[in-house]
Design an enzyme around this catalytic site. Structure first.
Site, PDB file in Angstrom:
ATOM      1  N   GLU A 326       0.787  -1.238   0.000  1.00 54.86           N
ATOM      2  CA  GLU A 326       0.000   0.000   0.000  1.00 54.86           C
ATOM      3  C   GLU A 326       0.819   1.289   0.000  1.00 54.86           C
ATOM      4  O   GLU A 326       0.527   2.209   0.746  1.00 54.86           O
ATOM      5  CB  GLU A 326      -0.944   0.013   1.205  1.00 54.86           C
ATOM      6  CG  GLU A 326      -1.972  -1.091   1.158  1.00 54.86           C
ATOM      7  CD  GLU A 326      -3.016  -0.968   2.261  1.00 54.86           C
ATOM      8  OE1 GLU A 326      -4.167  -0.695   1.929  1.00 54.86           O
ATOM      9  OE2 GLU A 326      -2.668  -1.151   3.438  1.00 54.86           O
TER      10      GLU A 326
HETATM   11  C1  ACM Z   1      -2.142  -5.283   4.287  1.00 54.27           C
HETATM   12  O1  ACM Z   1      -3.215  -5.698   4.749  1.00 54.27           O
HETATM   13  N1  ACM Z   1      -1.999  -4.002   4.001  1.00 54.27           N
HETATM   14  C2  ACM Z   1      -1.046  -6.190   4.029  1.00 54.27           C
END
Ligand code: ACM
Length: 724
Positions: A326
């Site tokens: 992310e």
């Molecule tokens: C995640 O849940 N951002 C690995």
């Protein structure tokens, strides 16, 4: 945010006996069985093979271990734990001859690695038992199986006669704990390790750093704990203690320090490494996940090298998880210096820049003698093949990463913070390639507010199944419990028994998929885990008492028939009030709601003609109907309880409708009211049936869904059919 766990200690044997009898009574009702459940019907995870002989052996005199091979101190400690747990379950040994367990164990130099030897064979006969294993891991697993064979009966403790041959399907069977969002004390971590041992899980993936806090003492970068932990971190001595505690139980500890995204805590300590000016962390609605390191700053790679070097000395495991998930592009593209660097070096996208950074991190980890592991985003870059990829957004990455030759550990499908019931997670196989991810149908129904965020999560409806070569690269899987909505007192109840269901998915054969059978065994394993130290029930009681001091029984009854909204609906619902929902009724609900499951199963059988269920159904419905008035009284002046009074009313109305059916009461008005309410409550389930639905739909008061809808619907429709 500090939480003091109630004092630790074993529950009394009496409690287990009572629990066992209640369950037995339940199984007599549900299954019409007249005797104690057979041993092979209680084991979890299901072994590879079990054969049952007739007869049982008394273990009233306790179990005495005779070593046929020389035991290591680690094995002696494993047997000492077994004996303590046996006493907790069966009570103290009587003064007659003990049942003798012969153990022989091979040496295994690969113990605590992905190559370790976990196979064991266990035979229990009338006169004694034999456990043979190729190494310490097999002994630990065999003892866990033997403990689950113990029955406490009015005639005393006994074990059934069986022959078990067993080995895991996957070498990596993990549990991720996120101690950044909510910190857990060492005692709480160790309690989970004890439970993990008993269901044969063997990896603790310890998510130690994220936007909300950095949780390990660093001597090289002490501001990580002095500035970025709010005083909640593990000292290096505590880390070593946990690693040793886990190692004793056959559990490896894989640390995760998440870079380059999810780095706000690190950046609060060392802002000079930031890609963007630091946000005001006290601002309402701030996304703590977004802040990222500046990968173009040479100091960043130096920081990463030194920090991982230090952590590598604390965590002996071969694998180190470096995150990589992310990364928000604008963190980099909106920084003019980073944008200029990207242009100068030919990085057209933030993803390309991340790929280069990931490649450097992989070299660092490798030079330090470890193997790097990262979330599925890292597989979108040219990185060394030995980097382990963890698919999480959707299981299509299990396909693409193994196609590219990476070993994988799957967590897509196993996100326990989605608050789905055990059965939903259990249905996902680590070999799946089409599980999870946003479907075209969901996109059509809930056009996302930010379409660009949905693309990376899209399911590939044409993802091919894994071929044999790809399957061989699936090392295993992990259940993950991200802790935004999980405070320390909630932890045991949010992790278990659902983590036990996953333990079976990761250990047992692929064709072990019978959900009613799982749901029958989960309460049994939960009783075992709680008798030997887990505190889910105890913590729920304490939380209920804190909400309704002296009057918490009505809340208990309401939360036995309700489950939390799913797929992050609770996170959205709770966002405006911070942690307030963690002290609200939803915090003490169980996504599995065993009481409701039992009711639903009995109602289904009643409408199929098993009229013996009328009496217990009536008793349950009457209790839920009567509870409403008591709940309203207990809720007066307590906002978190007042908020869910409409849910209590709805449960009561549905229960009275169920009673109306059982009593053969005439009338169409109450049926119409009940049907309308059923539809409304069913719609509430649909409003959190996917992540997109959850983000776009209104949610029920307090985030509570009513879990007895299937049973009530069965009674109402079954009843109507009879009347016609
Ligand atoms: C995640 O849940 N951002 C690995």
């Amino acid at each position: 945010m500090t939480h003091t766990a109630p004092p630790r200690g074993l529950s009394s044997p009496r409690r287990f006996v009572r629990a066992a009898w209640l369950l037995l009574a339940g199984s007599v009702l549900a299954g019409g069985l007249g005797s104690v459940a057979r041993a092979e019907e209680t084991l979890l995870p299901v072994p590879q093979t079990v054969s049952v002989s007739n007869g049982v052996a008394s273990i009233g005199g306790g179990i005495q271990v005779v070593w046929d091979t020389r035991p290591s101190p680690l094995l002696l400690r494993a047997v000492a734990r077994f004996t303590t747990r046996l006493t907790a379950i069966a009570g103290p040994a009587g003064r007659w001859a003990p049942y003798v367990l012969h153990i022989s164990a091979g040496q295994d130099r690969t113990y605590l690695s992905v190559d370790e030897k976990e196979r064991y064979a266990l035979t229990t006969s009338a006169t004694g038992a034999r456990l043979e294993a190729e190494g310490p891991a097999g002994v630990i697993h065999g003892l866990a199986t033997l403990l689950q064979l113990v029955r406490v009966t009015p005639q005393g403790a006994l074990v059934e006669r069986v022959h078990v041959e067993d080995a895991p399907r996957f070498a990596w069977r993990g549990l991720l704990m996120d101690v950044s969002r909510h910190f857990d004390t060492v005692e709480t971590i160790e309690r989970q390790l004890d439970a993990m041992e008993l269901v044969k899980l063997n990896v603790l993936h310890w998510h130690l750093s994220d936007g909300a806090g950095f949780r390990v003492e660093s001597r090289m970068f002490p501001k990580l704990q002095t500035v970025a932990s709010h005083g909640q971190y593990y000292t290096q001595a505590q880390i070593r203690e946990v690693v040793a505690y886990a190692a004793d139980r056959g559990i490896r500890v894989v640390p995760e320090i998440d870079v380059p995204g999810h780095a706000l805590a690190i950046l609060q300590a060392y802002p000079e490494l930031a890609a963007q000016p630091l946000p005001d962390v006290t601002a309402k609605g701030l996304n703590l996940n977004n802040a990222a390191l500046d990968p173009t700053n040479p100091q960043t790679l130096r920081f990463v090298r030194v920090l991982y070097g230090e952590m590598g000395g604390l965590f002996p495991d071969r694998y180190v998880h470096t995150g990589g998930d992310e990364v928000v592009s604008s963190q980099w593209t909106k920084n003019p210096a980073i944008a200029a660097y990207m242009k100068a070096h030919g990085f057209e996208t933030a993803a390309a820049l991340q790929a280069a950074f990931t490649g450097e991190v992989a070299k660092i980890i490798s030079a330090q003698g470890h193997v790097m592991m990262g979330w599925d985003e890292v597989s979108e870059a040219p990185i060394p093949k030995n980097v382990v990829v963890e698919p999480w957004r959707a299981s299509k990455w299990t396909g693409t990463a193994t196609q590219a030759g990476h070993p994988v550990v799957v967590s897509a499908g196993y996100y326990l913070d989605l608050l789905r019931p055990s059965a939903a997670h259990y249905a996902v196989d680590p070999f799946d390639t089409k599980a999870e991810g946003i479907t075209a149908e969901q996109l059509a129904k809930y056009p996302p507010k930010h379409p660009e965020f949905s693309v990376p999560f899209a399911m590939d409806e044409h993802a091919p199944p894994l071929d044999d070569g790809q399957k061989a690269l699936v090392m295993g899987a992990e259940g993950t419990l991200w802790a935004e909505m999980v405070s320390e007192p909630m932890l045991d109840g949010r992790l278990w028994p659902r983590m036990a269901a996953l333990a079976e998915r990761f250990w047992s054969a692929q064709d072990v998929r019978d959900v009613p059978d799982l749901e029958r065994r989960l309460p049994l394993v939960m009783a075992e885990l709680e008798t030997t130290g887990l505190q889910a029930t105890q913590h729920r009681e304490a939380m209920r008492e804190a909400m309704a001091p002296g009057h918490s029984e009505p809340l208990k009854i309401l939360t036995e028939v309700t489950v939390p909204v799913r797929n992050y609906a609770l996170n959205h619902l709770a966002a405006p009030s911070g942690d307030a929902m963690l002290s609200a009724p939803v915090a003490v609900t169980d996504p599995d709601a065993f009481v409701a499951l039992r009711f639903n199963a009995m109602a289904a059988r009643y409408v199929r003609g098993e009229r013996a269920f009328a009496a217990p159904l009536r008793q349950m419905l009457q209790r839920w109907s009567d509870n409403d008035a008591a709940f309203v009284t207990s809720a007066k002046g307590v906002p978190v309880l007042e908020a869910v009074v409409p849910v209590s009313h709805a449960v009561a109305l549905l229960s009275r409708a169920g009673l109306g059916v059982l009593d053969g009461r005439d009338g169409s008005a109450w049926r119409m009211d009940a049907n309308r309410l059923l539809q409304e409550q069913q719609a509430a389930f649909e409003n959190s049936a996917s992540m997109l639905a959850s983000a776009h739909s209104p949610q029920p008061p307090g985030g509570l869904l009513i879990a007895i809808l299937p049973g009530i619907r069965a009674l109402l429709t079954g009843g109507a059919e009879r009347a016609e």
